[in-house]
Enzyme design. Structure first.
Site, PDB file in Angstrom:
ATOM      1  N   LYS A 215      32.915  14.323   2.336  1.00  0.00           N
ATOM      2  CA  LYS A 215      31.688  14.698   3.065  1.00  0.00           C
ATOM      3  C   LYS A 215      31.086  13.668   3.881  1.00  0.00           C
ATOM      4  O   LYS A 215      30.469  13.941   4.980  1.00  0.00           O
ATOM      5  CB  LYS A 215      30.647  15.143   1.793  1.00  0.00           C
ATOM      6  CG  LYS A 215      29.449  15.832   2.312  1.00  0.00           C
ATOM      7  CD  LYS A 215      28.820  16.592   1.297  1.00  0.00           C
ATOM      8  CE  LYS A 215      28.510  15.657  -0.066  1.00  0.00           C
ATOM      9  NZ  LYS A 215      27.756  16.345  -1.141  1.00  0.00           N
TER      10      LYS A 215
ATOM     11  N   GLY B 128      84.459 -12.109  21.081  1.00  0.00           N
ATOM     12  CA  GLY B 128      85.742 -11.515  21.922  1.00  0.00           C
ATOM     13  C   GLY B 128      87.032 -11.823  21.352  1.00  0.00           C
ATOM     14  O   GLY B 128      87.794 -11.253  21.603  1.00  0.00           O
TER      15      GLY B 128
ATOM     16  N   ASN C  42      87.081 -12.396  17.393  1.00  0.00           N
ATOM     17  CA  ASN C  42      87.061 -12.171  16.031  1.00  0.00           C
ATOM     18  C   ASN C  42      85.918 -11.065  15.915  1.00  0.00           C
ATOM     19  O   ASN C  42      85.009 -11.130  16.475  1.00  0.00           O
ATOM     20  CB  ASN C  42      86.627 -13.436  15.159  1.00  0.00           C
ATOM     21  CG  ASN C  42      87.705 -14.160  15.092  1.00  0.00           C
ATOM     22  OD1 ASN C  42      88.988 -13.860  15.035  1.00  0.00           O
ATOM     23  ND2 ASN C  42      87.682 -15.700  14.984  1.00  0.00           N
TER      24      ASN C  42
ATOM     25  N   ASN D 219      72.171  -7.214  21.413  1.00  0.00           N
ATOM     26  CA  ASN D 219      72.965  -8.164  22.196  1.00  0.00           C
ATOM     27  C   ASN D 219      73.009  -9.301  21.001  1.00  0.00           C
ATOM     28  O   ASN D 219      72.419  -9.871  20.837  1.00  0.00           O
ATOM     29  CB  ASN D 219      72.520  -8.413  23.549  1.00  0.00           C
ATOM     30  CG  ASN D 219      72.940  -9.567  24.518  1.00  0.00           C
ATOM     31  OD1 ASN D 219      72.304 -10.578  24.321  1.00  0.00           O
ATOM     32  ND2 ASN D 219      74.042  -9.297  24.986  1.00  0.00           N
ATOM     33  N   ASP D 220      74.258 -10.203  21.388  1.00  0.00           N
ATOM     34  CA  ASP D 220      74.544 -11.441  20.885  1.00  0.00           C
ATOM     35  C   ASP D 220      73.413 -12.492  20.998  1.00  0.00           C
ATOM     36  O   ASP D 220      73.067 -13.183  20.205  1.00  0.00           O
ATOM     37  CB  ASP D 220      75.965 -11.836  20.712  1.00  0.00           C
ATOM     38  CG  ASP D 220      76.352 -11.901  22.384  1.00  0.00           C
ATOM     39  OD1 ASP D 220      75.585 -11.675  23.175  1.00  0.00           O
ATOM     40  OD2 ASP D 220      77.425 -12.124  22.430  1.00  0.00           O
TER      41      ASP D 220
END
Length: 663
Positions: free
Chosen positions: A200, A357, A359, A457-458
């Site tokens: 209220k 690229g 591992n 992204n790395d």
């Protein structure tokens, strides 16, 4: 709404006592308790379905339990943050069967000693409607409720209720919210608060500020559910403290600002920004600026759209001949309780995946940045083999996490290439990772592991690792440069990671420092990466070796050994002038790139990361002293002290989001 769904209505009860204060809530429960026994005696139901955590539901559950009628409770086990918690858990103790929406809720019910065999993890029934409504016509609904000239994602839905345990603060917070919305100056649909104590007074605040007559606002008491779905699905933001904001709205990825403590314990998707202490108009206004118009990944924490069929099947499986007396599954009490402490103190952790690229690595990483266990395999050459190996390694790690007493909160993936982190998609890959463009990583991994998945992204992940665990902790603006097989990086500006309009920000390895430089893998010439990356140094080392100019005294190379950057560095250390000149040129190119970054972003810190960082740091500092503007040359340049920034960055994707963002 019940009448519109053509239910056969047996009895109508009026039990709500007007007053909108604490006493009225108690009187409403008492009035319902007086009227319900007669109704239940005439109906003689086999099962009573009780939904949620409202005080009127408590009256029904109490009556049914005392009259020996089986109770099925929907949406038990959840945690919010008000008196609703107590009501919800009280109904749980009265109920014989339970339908819950999330795995956490299921675990809470088990922890409350409820019989696991009588608990169904079904998901939220409302999600069955939500997930099937996305394609319906919504523009006519928006025009009807918001206005003729309003576009999707350009309006706000506000829905705020009183917190019955702190009514005075609720009213003040609502007043601040309305002030912020007025200042924000966007079309807004405001729904009236519910009938809890304090409502209220909140309505008085609305009328005092003229919300019902303000040209930017539409104030309504009720919107039909199917229309409400469309309104929140296409809103620019939802603000308030209603459970629909943290539960249902996540199905659409609509930004949500959750105010105060009313939903403090709810599980939420990444679309929810919490303003726990909404004690100033400016704080709420800043949250609106942060959230309005964004689009987040759709969350399925609360359901997959198939709850109703599961509930129906569960109902049909109930044996009405079984004894009515419910049983509680108390855990065994051991004399030496310290034996159980490891099960209580689970380590909150993340599964981190690093796609390099060469591992493919998966690790269990704790909240403190400790790599608890790491798995390494060669990165497969094809998409199918790579996805299969990621799933296999993640499942193995998740299984082992249980033995290591680690609770996995989600999966973070660091990968080379350009990534859309909102959708979890690799857009374009580097040439080092084949068959890795337009790849949806989030969906298959999330579906297999039933965990939330984040992808980036790395280079961005390396920056996040520094922000959470490394030199960047507490630093407002800094840049991380990765010196490895390639050159990458990430930018933190005002504590936030910069992705760019097309997720191409911080491609620092492709800053051009010479118009006639060597060719880069990207196809351009003179990039930093063409000079200073591991691949570039390997290229120059092979040239020297082919000309019999690489090896000096103290060096030898086996016939089958591949010439690499390591041999170039070794030759330079042993006095090879040509090798040393190549490294100096590489360091100078990197330094010029850093100067360009300083003149563009003006960070206070540059962090060099990766295996070549130590060889370049002094050269980079020299170039900054010689080439940078005086006001930018004071920047600190340091070598990262993190052992594995890619994995730690992937983990921080999970740990920062899963433990909730608090503004």
């Amino acid at each position: 709404m019940i009448e519109q769904d053509d239910f056969d209505i047996h009895t109508r009860l009026h039990t709500i006592v007007r007053g909108e204060d604490e006493a009225a809530m108690v009187e409403s429960v008492g009035l319902a308790l007086v009227k319900l026994p007669d109704v239940l005696s005439r109906l003689k139901p086999d099962i009573v379905i009780v939904h949620g955590d409202r005080f009127d539901a408590l009256a029904l559950a109490t009556s049914a339990a005392l009259m020996n009628i089986r109770i099925l409770h929907i949406e038990g086990g959840e945690v919010s943050g008000t008196i609703d918690d107590s009501i919800r858990h009280a109904i749980t103790k009265l109920a014989h069967f339970h339908v819950c929406c999330t795995r956490s809720a299921e675990q809470h019910l088990i922890s409350m000693c409820e019989d696991h065999d009588r608990i169904l993890l079904a998901g939220c029934p409302s999600y069955d409607k939500l997930l099937s409504s996305k394609k319906k016509d919504y523009m006519s609904i928006i025009r009807m409720w918001i206005g003729e000239d309003v576009k999707p994602r350009d309006y706000i839905v506000a829905l705020q209720h009183p917190v019955t345990t702190d009514i005075k603060h609720s009213i003040k917070m609502f007043e601040l919210t309305l002030d912020a919305l007025i200042s924000f100056n966007k079309r807004t649909l405001v729904l009236f608060p519910n009938i809890d104590a304090g409502s209220k007074e909140m309505v008085r605040v609305m009328r005092k500020k003229g919300i019902e007559h303000h040209p930017n606002f539409r104030a309504v008491k009720h919107v039909p559910f199917e229309q409400f779905i469309q309104l929140v699905a296409h809103a620019g933001c939802v603000i308030g403290n209603s459970s629909c904001g943290v539960r249902e709205v996540g199905a659409f990825g609509t930004p949500v600002i959750n105010l105060g403590t009313r939903q403090i314990g709810r599980e939420t998707g990444e679309n929810v920004l919490h303003v726990r202490d909404a004690d100033t108009q400016d704080k709420i206004l800043q949250a609106l600026h942060l959230q309005f118009g964004k689009q987040y990944p759709c969350s399925k924490i609360y359901g997959d759209g198939n709850a109703v069929p599961r509930i129906l099947k569960f109902l049909k499986s109930i044996d009405l001949k079984e004894p009515l007396q419910k049983k509680f599954c108390f855990p065994p009490v051991k004399e030496n309780i310290s034996q159980d402490i490891d099960h209580i103190l689970e380590t909150q952790s993340a599964l981190a995946v690093d796609l390099g690229g060469t591992n493919l690595r998966v690790a269990i990483v704790s909240m403190k940045g400790e790599i608890v266990k790491k798995y390494t395999q060669l990165n497969p050459k094809t998409y199918e083999d790579r996805i299969g190996l990621i799933l296999k390694m993640c499942m193995e790690a998740a299984s082992e996490a249980v033995n290591l007493n680690c609770r996995i909160l989600g999966v973070g993936i660091s990968t080379g290439g350009r990534v859309n982190p909102r959708e979890g998609i690799v857009l374009h890959s580097t040439k080092l990772i084949q068959e890795w463009s337009s790849v949806d990583l989030r969906t298959p991994i999330s579906d297999a592991l039933h965990l939330p998945v984040w992808v980036d992204n790395d280079g961005n992940c390396a920056a996040l690792a520094e922000r959470k665990f490394g030199h960047g902790k507490g630093v407002e603006s800094f840049v991380t440069l990765i010196t490895g097989t390639g050159i990458g990086g990430g930018i933190i500006h005002q504590h936030e990671l910069i992705h760019g309009s097309s997720f191409c920000a911080a491609e620092l390895g492709h800053i051009v420092v010479s118009l006639e430089g060597p060719e880069c893998l990207c196809g351009s010439h003179g990039c930093i990466e063409a000079y200073a990356s591991g691949i570039a140094l390997q290229r120059e080392a092979k040239k020297l070796h082919d000309d019999d100019l690489l090896l000096v005294g103290g060096m030898s190379v086996k016939t089958e050994e591949t010439i690499s950057a390591v041999h170039l560095i070794q030759a330079a250390k042993l006095g090879n002038a040509k090798a040393d000149s190549i490294l100096r040129t590489a360091g100078t190119a990197l330094g010029l790139g850093v100067v360009n970054i300083l003149h563009t972003m003006n960070p206070s810190l540059v962090i060099l990361s990766g295996v070549l960082a130590g060889h370049y740091v002094n050269l980079v500092k020299d170039v900054i002293r010689q080439q940078a503007l005086f006001s930018a040359a004071t920047v600190d340049v340091v070598v990262s002290n993190l052992a594995d920034p890619a994995l730690l960055g992937a983990a921080s994707l999970v740990l920062d989001y899963s433990t909730r963002r608090i503004y």
